[in-house]
Design a protein around this motif. Structure first.
Motif, PDB file in Angstrom:
ATOM      1  N   ALA A  68       0.829  -1.214   0.000  1.00 35.34           N
ATOM      2  CA  ALA A  68       0.000   0.000   0.000  1.00 35.34           C
ATOM      3  C   ALA A  68       0.861   1.261   0.000  1.00 35.34           C
ATOM      4  N   LEU A  71       1.706   1.954  -3.583  1.00 36.99           N
ATOM      5  CA  LEU A  71       0.548   2.446  -4.332  1.00 36.99           C
ATOM      6  C   LEU A  71       0.182   3.864  -3.897  1.00 36.99           C
ATOM      7  N   THR A  72       0.399   4.172  -2.626  1.00 37.51           N
ATOM      8  CA  THR A  72       0.138   5.518  -2.114  1.00 37.51           C
ATOM      9  C   THR A  72       1.083   6.525  -2.758  1.00 37.51           C
ATOM     10  N   TRP A  75      -0.705   7.046  -6.214  1.00 42.12           N
ATOM     11  CA  TRP A  75      -2.076   7.520  -6.327  1.00 42.12           C
ATOM     12  C   TRP A  75      -2.581   8.285  -5.108  1.00 42.12           C
ATOM     13  N   GLY A  76      -1.726   8.525  -4.136  1.00 46.15           N
ATOM     14  CA  GLY A  76      -2.153   9.218  -2.929  1.00 46.15           C
ATOM     15  C   GLY A  76      -2.709   8.242  -1.904  1.00 46.15           C
ATOM     16  N   PRO A  78      -4.944   5.876   0.402  1.00 47.33           N
ATOM     17  CA  PRO A  78      -6.143   5.085   0.094  1.00 47.33           C
ATOM     18  C   PRO A  78      -7.281   5.422   1.039  1.00 47.33           C
ATOM     19  N   ASP A  79      -8.458   5.012   0.640  1.00 49.49           N
ATOM     20  CA  ASP A  79      -9.597   5.002   1.549  1.00 49.49           C
ATOM     21  C   ASP A  79      -9.625   3.636   2.208  1.00 49.49           C
ATOM     22  N   TRP A 113      -8.042   2.559  -3.814  1.00 46.95           N
ATOM     23  CA  TRP A 113      -7.604   3.694  -4.618  1.00 46.95           C
ATOM     24  C   TRP A 113      -8.398   3.714  -5.914  1.00 46.95           C
ATOM     25  N   LYS A 114      -8.462   4.866  -6.531  1.00 46.17           N
ATOM     26  CA  LYS A 114      -8.978   4.961  -7.905  1.00 46.17           C
ATOM     27  C   LYS A 114      -7.793   5.358  -8.776  1.00 46.17           C
ATOM     28  N   SER A 115      -7.422   4.468  -9.677  1.00 48.94           N
ATOM     29  CA  SER A 115      -6.289   4.697 -10.569  1.00 48.94           C
ATOM     30  C   SER A 115      -6.636   5.781 -11.576  1.00 48.94           C
ATOM     31  N   TRP A 121     -10.851   1.057 -10.027  1.00 47.97           N
ATOM     32  CA  TRP A 121     -10.628   0.904  -8.595  1.00 47.97           C
ATOM     33  C   TRP A 121      -9.589  -0.185  -8.375  1.00 47.97           C
TER      34      TRP A 121
END
Length: 147
Positions: A68, A71-72, A75-76, A78-79, A113-115, A121
Motif C-alpha cells: 500500500a 501504491l500511495t 495515487w495518494g 487510500p480510503d 484507490w482509484k487509478s 478501482w
C-alpha cells in the motif's frame, strides 16, 4: 514478499481488458468488470494451536501495508473501506454486484484507490476464509464502484 512482482501484476491487470465471462487467469480470476489477483498465499492451519495463525495474519497485514505504501506513492492515500455491511446485505439476500459480494465473504476490509490512468478501482485486502484455511493477499482491479 516480492513488492516488485506484486506491483507488476497490479499494473498488468490495470491495463488488461475485462473478459466477457468469469474464468481463471494466471493471477487468480477475472470476470465482467473485474480482475482478482491472488498475490500471496500462506500455508493452511489444520495443525495450528492459533499461534502460527496470529503471526501469519500480522505478517500478511504488514505485507499489505508495505504494498500500500508503494501504491500511495503513485495515487495518494487510500480510503479504508469496510466490507462488513456489504457482506451482511448480501447474506440477507440483497443483490450486491460482483466482485464485491464474493470478496466481502472473506475479506473484512480493503484499502482502496482509484487509478487515474484508467479510472479503475484498485483494492488490497487480506483474505480470511476460515481458521484452518490459508491467508491470501489479494488485489482487486475493477471498474465497478464500491457498494
Amino acid at each position: 514478499m516480492d513488492i516488485a512482482h506484486h506491483l507488476g501484476a497490479i499494473d498488468l491487470l490495470c491495463t488488461r481488458e475485462f473478459p466477457a465471462a468469469h474464468g481463471r487467469t494466471e493471477h487468480g480470476e477475472s470476470g465482467p468488470g473485474y480482475h482478482l489477483a491472488v498475490l500471496q498465499t500462506s500455508v493452511d492451519f489444520w495443525e495450528d494451536d492459533g499461534t502460527e495463525r496470529e503471526e501469519t495474519e500480522t505478517q500478511y497485514e504488514f505485507d499489505r501495508d508495505g504494498l500500500a505504501e508503494r501504491l500511495t506513492e503513485r495515487w495518494g492515500p487510500p480510503d479504508a473501506f469496510s466490507l462488513w455491511s456489504v457482506f451482511r446485505r448480501s447474506a440477507e439476500g440483497e443483490a450486491v454486484e460482483e466482485p464485491w459480494a464474493s470478496l466481502s465473504s472473506h475479506v473484512p476490509d480493503v484499502l482502496l484507490w482509484k487509478s487515474p490512468e484508467r479510472g479503475r478501482w484498485v483494492a488490497l485486502g487480506v483474505s480470511r476464509w476460515d481458521k484452518e484455511l490459508p491467508f491470501q493477499l489479494l488485489a482487486l482491479i475493477t471498474d465497478m464502484d464500491p457498494p
